[in-house]
Design an enzyme around this catalytic site. Structure first.
Site, PDB file in Angstrom:
ATOM      1  N   GLU A 167     -37.768  14.125  -8.594  1.00 47.19           N
ATOM      2  CA  GLU A 167     -36.470  14.546  -9.162  1.00 47.19           C
ATOM      3  C   GLU A 167     -35.313  14.259  -8.202  1.00 47.19           C
ATOM      4  OE1 GLU A 167     -36.429  18.346 -11.144  1.00 47.19           O
ATOM      5  OE2 GLU A 167     -38.437  18.025 -11.953  1.00 47.19           O
TER       6      GLU A 167
HETATM    7  C1  LIG Z   1     -46.382  14.087  -8.389  1.00 51.19           C
HETATM    8  C2  LIG Z   1     -45.297  13.223  -8.896  1.00 51.19           C
HETATM    9  C3  LIG Z   1     -44.720  13.506 -10.124  1.00 51.19           C
HETATM   10  C4  LIG Z   1     -43.726  12.671 -10.649  1.00 51.19           C
HETATM   11  N1  LIG Z   1     -43.245  12.891 -11.918  1.00 51.19           N
HETATM   12  C5  LIG Z   1     -42.422  11.975 -12.495  1.00 51.19           C
HETATM   13  C6  LIG Z   1     -42.056  12.052 -13.881  1.00 51.19           C
HETATM   14  O1  LIG Z   1     -42.442  12.982 -14.577  1.00 51.19           O
HETATM   15  N2  LIG Z   1     -41.300  11.066 -14.409  1.00 51.19           N
HETATM   16  C7  LIG Z   1     -40.847  10.030 -13.666  1.00 51.19           C
HETATM   17  O2  LIG Z   1     -40.161   9.167 -14.204  1.00 51.19           O
HETATM   18  N3  LIG Z   1     -41.150   9.913 -12.337  1.00 51.19           N
HETATM   19  C8  LIG Z   1     -41.932  10.861 -11.747  1.00 51.19           C
HETATM   20  N4  LIG Z   1     -42.287  10.742 -10.427  1.00 51.19           N
HETATM   21  C9  LIG Z   1     -41.704   9.692  -9.627  1.00 51.19           C
HETATM   22  C10 LIG Z   1     -40.734  10.208  -8.563  1.00 51.19           C
HETATM   23  O3  LIG Z   1     -39.558  10.633  -9.184  1.00 51.19           O
HETATM   24  C11 LIG Z   1     -40.551   9.079  -7.550  1.00 51.19           C
HETATM   25  O4  LIG Z   1     -41.658   9.169  -6.678  1.00 51.19           O
HETATM   26  C12 LIG Z   1     -39.263   9.168  -6.798  1.00 51.19           C
HETATM   27  O5  LIG Z   1     -38.213   8.817  -7.652  1.00 51.19           O
HETATM   28  C13 LIG Z   1     -39.221   8.255  -5.587  1.00 51.19           C
HETATM   29  O6  LIG Z   1     -39.622   6.963  -5.909  1.00 51.19           O
HETATM   30  P1  LIG Z   1     -40.733   6.223  -5.010  1.00 51.19           P
HETATM   31  O7  LIG Z   1     -41.826   7.191  -4.786  1.00 51.19           O
HETATM   32  O8  LIG Z   1     -41.070   4.934  -5.625  1.00 51.19           O
HETATM   33  O9  LIG Z   1     -40.025   6.015  -3.636  1.00 51.19           O
HETATM   34  P2  LIG Z   1     -39.122   4.778  -3.167  1.00 51.19           P
HETATM   35  O10 LIG Z   1     -37.962   4.617  -4.073  1.00 51.19           O
HETATM   36  O11 LIG Z   1     -39.991   3.602  -2.927  1.00 51.19           O
HETATM   37  O12 LIG Z   1     -38.609   5.334  -1.787  1.00 51.19           O
HETATM   38  C14 LIG Z   1     -39.466   5.452  -0.638  1.00 51.19           C
HETATM   39  C15 LIG Z   1     -38.684   6.185   0.445  1.00 51.19           C
HETATM   40  O13 LIG Z   1     -37.483   5.472   0.745  1.00 51.19           O
HETATM   41  C16 LIG Z   1     -36.339   6.302   0.552  1.00 51.19           C
HETATM   42  N5  LIG Z   1     -35.262   5.482   0.008  1.00 51.19           N
HETATM   43  C17 LIG Z   1     -35.284   4.702  -1.105  1.00 51.19           C
HETATM   44  N6  LIG Z   1     -34.106   4.108  -1.288  1.00 51.19           N
HETATM   45  C18 LIG Z   1     -33.300   4.503  -0.274  1.00 51.19           C
HETATM   46  C19 LIG Z   1     -31.949   4.228   0.091  1.00 51.19           C
HETATM   47  N7  LIG Z   1     -31.163   3.438  -0.642  1.00 51.19           N
HETATM   48  N8  LIG Z   1     -31.452   4.816   1.197  1.00 51.19           N
HETATM   49  C20 LIG Z   1     -32.211   5.655   1.942  1.00 51.19           C
HETATM   50  N9  LIG Z   1     -33.487   5.946   1.651  1.00 51.19           N
HETATM   51  C21 LIG Z   1     -34.025   5.384   0.559  1.00 51.19           C
HETATM   52  C22 LIG Z   1     -36.805   7.368  -0.406  1.00 51.19           C
HETATM   53  O14 LIG Z   1     -36.040   8.555  -0.303  1.00 51.19           O
HETATM   54  C23 LIG Z   1     -38.245   7.582   0.023  1.00 51.19           C
HETATM   55  O15 LIG Z   1     -38.285   8.440   1.122  1.00 51.19           O
HETATM   56  C24 LIG Z   1     -43.274  11.568  -9.888  1.00 51.19           C
HETATM   57  C25 LIG Z   1     -43.842  11.315  -8.635  1.00 51.19           C
HETATM   58  C26 LIG Z   1     -44.852  12.100  -8.149  1.00 51.19           C
HETATM   59  C27 LIG Z   1     -45.480  11.742  -6.844  1.00 51.19           C
END
Ligand SMILES: Cc1cc2nc3c(=O)[nH]c(=O)nc-3n(C[C@H](O)[C@H](O)[C@H](O)COP(=O)(O)OP(=O)(O)OC[C@H]3O[C@@H](n4cnc5c(N)ncnc54)[C@H](O)[C@@H]3O)c2cc1C
Length: 639
Positions: free
Chosen positions: A427
């Site tokens: 979120e």
């Molecule tokens: C248990 C669980 C439940 C979830 N439920 C849902 C759901 O119901 N629906 C849904 O759509 N999604 C869901 N998600 C997805 C969740 O919202 C994403 O994991 C989240 O948006 C982050 O994306 P990512 O994990 O791909 O991280 P990435 O975007 O790959 O980021 C990796 C790291 O880099 C950092 N980062 C990325 N971009 C930047 C930037 N520009 N500047 C600085 N730091 C940055 C991030 O903060 C993070 O620490 C869920 C995930 C999990 C694990």
């Protein structure tokens, strides 16, 4: 021309997509927005919005049922088996827990947002997996966006089902689109007659996805041309899980929230009637972001609820566990943890309660308050779970089942820690929250003056910007140097907390100046100096937290509770130290050096250190796992 990197959106494309989806207009005033402009508008949040006694009476029967149910829930079993028994889900359905905010005329309980988050805080204090089930459905799943953006026909069609417990899921994330929705590949093409869309793509980590009857799916629809350039469109669709082509490919399993129903969902040539578009074609990302802006109110309240349970377990243990001739809570190192847990939990509840109260009062734009609440409470909540584990010592690290098996009280701190960590990621991760807040914090300055310092702006744009600058800054800037917080005796109605309010007022003005100075000093480069921006955000968050804690303590005092004052006082003392430290290092003493070293580390220039280890990157049977996954895919049944 923008360059694509391996099929992924460029930084500019990502930013353009996010900007196009951003809410550029403010639907009402905001204390935090003013705070970043150096204006301490206490009148916007003080006095604390009062609790509505009629609503409390309406919510009581449901909250009582929920509480009785939670006392019976076996959360260690849920954690151990990774499943929430269907009987539990059915009981939740019967008490209306899937339709808490759905209006009564559509079959829901019709309770307010504050009653809803109260329920979620209570559930979280017992079981994170059940919170995930109810919250993914109601905070971000179909009921919330349907309420905000649905047509009357859509509401008539879906609300009664959802209220009865037809579980829904929010499907935004994809393998390449985590924080950055511009990388979205799922796409829906209109049929030649325009009556339907054909959806193809995969959605990752979709909570409730493995159990859902209804999905809200964000997918790309054909680009539109704006000013001669193609602009990406994302549209939100209501998709029935039983439709041909909807398939659960894999159920994801995690460190915590063991029974979360989360999966990789594939959509293959799924035919969606046009009337299942929610809000409008091309409005899907904006819908998702607005839904998250309000949906984000659940996590801060949940984090506060969880922290209260951890505080209770910790203070009890600190008082009864005797080591070195005294209860461990009498040793200063443990005592300070208990004190700060209590003070921080009080502040977290104040932030969550105030933000929800403001959302309900209406005529207030809570997006910044909600983002701070999410970021601040989940981060403080994580520290609280860490301190609780430390106070419980070895028992904190031991599982509840193991404690029970050898005859000790099965306090599930170990599970709480596993469940809490994800709060800083989903979120809106902490980093993305800070970026979001920073974007809004500098918005007014950027709108007013950016063209003056931007090399790419035309002479006409610069002239217009100069006009705006001359109109705004000569009055605004000097006023940031004088204010009520300088007057000894001001904010007297806050009694012993008045000094903290004066500090908040003075440092709000200082923050406004600091952001302005940073813009003048760094110009367009400020956008790339995340650490400078993040320090500004963190100062703003601390000042908001201090004010929220004092405002709530003041309300409680008027209701006859004097004890809250000491918690607000302690919280503010600690927050003030953090604020001073953040200002002292505003530009960072070694930010540039850190960045340089990080790039060098990533290029592998320090791989010489990585000897004498077994690499995590080693292929531990990924090939075999892939085969299993593809075999599973073949046998996976449509949902
Ligand atoms: C248990 C669980 C439940 C979830 N439920 C849902 C759901 O119901 N629906 C849904 O759509 N999604 C869901 N998600 C997805 C969740 O919202 C994403 O994991 C989240 O948006 C982050 O994306 P990512 O994990 O791909 O991280 P990435 O975007 O790959 O980021 C990796 C790291 O880099 C950092 N980062 C990325 N971009 C930047 C930037 N520009 N500047 C600085 N730091 C940055 C991030 O903060 C993070 O620490 C869920 C995930 C999990 C694990």
């Amino acid at each position: 021309m923008s360059q694509r990197v391996g099929g992924l959106a460029t930084e500019k494309e990502a930013r353009d997509v996010a900007e196009a989806a951003r809410e550029s207009e403010w639907s009402g005033p905001s204390f935090v927005r003013e705070l970043f402009l150096g204006r301490f508008r206490l009148d916007l949040i003080y006095p604390h919005p009062p609790e509505d006694p009629d609503e409390a009476a309406r919510a009581k029967p449901f909250l009582d049922k929920l509480e009785a149910f939670l006392h019976r829930v076996d959360s260690d079993m849920i954690d151990r088996t990774g499943e929430i028994p269907e009987a539990y889900v059915q009981e939740l359905r019967e008490m209306g827990a899937f339709g808490i905010k759905i209006p009564r005329e559509y079959g829901g309980l019709g309770l307010s947002y504050s009653s809803y988050v109260k329920a979620m805080a209570m559930v979280t204090s017992k079981d994170g997996s059940i919170t995930a089930l109810l919250s993914a459905h109601q905070s971000i799943g179909l009921p919330q966006p349907l309420k905000l953006f649905g047509s009357e026909a859509q509401k008539q069609k879906y609300f009664p089902r959802l209220a009865k417990g037809a579980i829904s899921a929010f499907a935004l994330t994809e393998v390449d689109a985590g924080s950055d929705p511009a990388n979205m590949h799922a796409h829906a093409e209109p049929t030649p007659d325009g009556k339907e869309f054909i959806l193809n793509g995969e959605k990752l980590w979709c909570t409730n996805g493995t159990r859902a009857e209804l999905f809200l799916v964000m997918a790309r629809t054909p680009d539109v041309v704006v000013n001669g350039k193609p602009r990406k469109q994302i549209t939100a669709f209501i998709v029935e899980a039983k439709w041909p082509g909807v398939e659960v490919v894999h159920r994801c399993r995690f460190m915590g929230l063991k029974a979360i129903e989360n999966g990789l969902i594939r959509f293959t040539n799924v035919r969606i009637p046009r009337e299942n578009i929610l809000w409008g074609e091309g409005k899907g990302l904006k819908l998702a972001l607005i839904t998250l802006n309000t949906g984000r109110l659940t996590l801060p309240a949940s984090a506060a609820g969880g922290s209260k349970a951890l505080l209770q377990a910790s203070r009890t243990w600190a008082a009864e566990r005797v080591q070195w001739g005294a209860p461990i809570g009498k040793h200063e190192a443990v005592a300070q943890k208990v004190a700060m847990m209590a003070a921080n939990t009080f502040a977290m509840e104040s932030i969550a309660g105030l933000t929800v109260g403001l959302a309900e009062r209406g005529n207030y734009d809570i997006r910044l308050e909600a983002a701070i609440a999410k970021m601040y409470n989940t981060e403080h909540g994580w520290r609280i779970v860490d301190d609780a584990l430390q106070i419980r010592g070895g028992r904190g690290y031991e599982t509840a089942d193991s404690l029970r098996a050898r005859g000790e009280r099965p306090i599930p701190i170990e599970r709480a820690m596993r469940d809490a960590r994800i709060n800083l990621i989903f979120e809106g991760s902490s980093e993305i929250m800070r970026l979001f807040i920073a974007r809004e914090a500098v918005d007014h300055h950027f709108k007013t003056a950016f063209a003056l310092v931007d090399k790419e702006s035309s002479r006409a744009e610069k002239t217009a910007a100069l006009g705006r600058v001359m109109k705004f800054y000569p009055a605004w800037y000097p006023a940031r140097w004088v204010g009520k917080g300088q007057l000894p005796g001001s904010f007297g109605e806050f009694g012993t907390l008045a000094g903290h309010m004066r500090f908040a007022e003075r440092h709000t003005r200082k923050l406004g100046r600091a952001i302005f100075h940073a813009m003048v000093r760094l110009g367009p480069k400020l956008e790339r100096r995340q650490l400078v921006l993040f320090r500004a955000v963190d100062i703003g968050a601390e000042l908001f937290a201090m004010t929220a804690a004092c405002v709530r303590a003041q309300m409680l005092k008027q209701q006859g509770n004097e004890q809250a004052i000491s918690l607000a006082d302690l919280f503010c003392r600690a927050a003030r130290v953090r604020v001073e430290q953040l200002f002292a290092g505003f530009y960072g003493n070694y930010d540039a050096e850190m960045y340089r070293v990080a790039q060098s580390v990533m290029r592998g220039e320090h791989a010489w250190m990585e000897t004498g280890i077994i690499e995590m990157l080693e292929d531990h049977g990924t090939t075999a796992a892939r085969t299993t996954a593809s075999q599973e895919r073949e046998v996976a049944q449509p949902v």
